[in-house]
Scaffold this active site. Structure first.
Site, short mmCIF file in Angstrom:
data_model
loop_
_atom_site.label_atom_id
_atom_site.label_comp_id
_atom_site.label_asym_id
_atom_site.label_seq_id
_atom_site.Cartn_x
_atom_site.Cartn_y
_atom_site.Cartn_z
N CYS A 43 0.84 -1.20 0.00
CA CYS A 43 0.00 0.00 0.00
C CYS A 43 0.88 1.25 0.00
O CYS A 43 1.99 1.25 0.52
CB CYS A 43 -0.90 0.00 1.24
SG CYS A 43 -2.05 1.39 1.27
N ASP B 216 0.43 3.76 1.72
CA ASP B 216 0.41 4.31 3.08
C ASP B 216 1.83 4.60 3.58
O ASP B 216 2.70 3.72 3.54
CB ASP B 216 -0.30 3.32 4.02
CG ASP B 216 -0.64 3.94 5.35
OD1 ASP B 216 0.27 4.46 6.03
OD2 ASP B 216 -1.83 3.90 5.73
N ARG C 163 3.04 4.75 6.33
CA ARG C 163 3.49 4.01 7.52
C ARG C 163 3.93 2.59 7.20
O ARG C 163 4.28 1.82 8.08
CB ARG C 163 2.35 3.98 8.55
CG ARG C 163 1.94 5.36 9.04
CD ARG C 163 0.60 5.31 9.73
NE ARG C 163 -0.49 4.94 8.82
CZ ARG C 163 -1.77 4.83 9.18
NH1 ARG C 163 -2.11 5.04 10.43
NH2 ARG C 163 -2.69 4.50 8.30
N HIS D 192 -2.21 -4.10 4.93
CA HIS D 192 -2.03 -3.73 6.35
C HIS D 192 -3.38 -3.48 6.97
O HIS D 192 -4.30 -2.99 6.32
CB HIS D 192 -1.12 -2.51 6.47
CG HIS D 192 -1.69 -1.24 5.91
ND1 HIS D 192 -2.26 -0.27 6.70
CD2 HIS D 192 -1.83 -0.79 4.63
CE1 HIS D 192 -2.69 0.72 5.93
NE2 HIS D 192 -2.44 0.43 4.67
N CYS E 175 -6.17 -0.17 6.82
CA CYS E 175 -5.92 0.46 5.51
C CYS E 175 -7.07 1.42 5.16
O CYS E 175 -8.22 1.01 5.08
CB CYS E 175 -5.78 -0.62 4.44
SG CYS E 175 -5.42 0.06 2.80
CO CO Z 1 -3.43 1.17 3.01
#
Ligand code: CO
Length: 209
Positions: A42, A44, A46, A98, A101
């Site tokens: 992803c 993302d 993090r 994750h 998400c």
């Molecule tokens: Co995500």
């Protein structure tokens, strides 16, 4: 407001620190890359592939998009996979989702998010496929977590059924596809145990000798 100058400063310090430990590090790395892993994860912020797996530059080829989706018409993702499998000859492809998400949550909430809803349709398809199971989970947090897992499982299937993987396996190229999920709260990866080692879901990895 974040300043770009700070990035350059951090970059300079990092480069100096690495070269202090190994003066030839970047020169050697610049000559070739031979990663054994392709990471499809992803976007993302993090969930950074290298840091999570504690791998230095050169060890993992990376493709990221919102909610780690593999779509058969996405030339960007397919090109990455093709290059990774046929040129770099990676041995493992990791599709990593994750928990928590935002893309998966947005696909489930039924609200209007603008342009991104077109992308999230792919995750909504995952929801439709597993509607009974997901609707049976009352706690919305747990339901979203399960959807994150099922999304990874479906993407492992998409990738394994892609023309690129089928061709690779028919040529005898040894490469596996794995489905993992990452927990933001403790920084740990979990294997969803849906690995594919060939066109048939029951294919086993070849014994290495
Ligand atoms: Co995500």
């Amino acid at each position: 407001m974040a300043k770009l100058e700070d990035l350059f400063e951090k970059n300079r310090r990092w480069s100096e620190q690495v070269r202090r430990q190994d003066p030839n590090y970047f020169l050697e790395l610049s000559k070739q890359q031979a990663p054994k892993f392709l990471w499809i994860g992803c976007s993302d912020s993090r969930v950074p592939a290298n840091q999570i797996m504690d791998l230095p530059p050169g060890e993992v080829f990376v493709h990221r998009n919102i909610a780690n989706v593999v779509v058969h018409t996405d030339l960007n993702c397919l090109s990455v996979v093709h290059y990774a499998v046929h040129v770099l000859k990676v041995e493992h492809i990791i599709i990593c989702g994750h928990y928590g998400c935002g893309g998966v949550k947005a696909a489930l909430d039924g609200e209007d998010h603008g342009l991104i809803d077109n992308w999230l349709r792919h995750i909504h398809d995952v929801y439709r496929l597993h509607k009974d199971e997901l609707d049976g989970i009352e706690d919305m947090g747990h339901r979203a977590d399960k959807a994150c897992e099922l999304n990874v499982v479906e993407q492992v299937g998409h990738l394994s059924d892609s023309s690129i993987m089928r061709q690779a396996w028919s040529k005898g190229i040894e490469v596996s596809v794995h489905g993992l999920i990452y927990r933001l709260e403790d920084g740990l990866l979990h294997d969803l145990n849906v690995s594919r080692h060939g066109p048939d879901a029951h294919d086993r990895p070849r014994p290495s000798n």
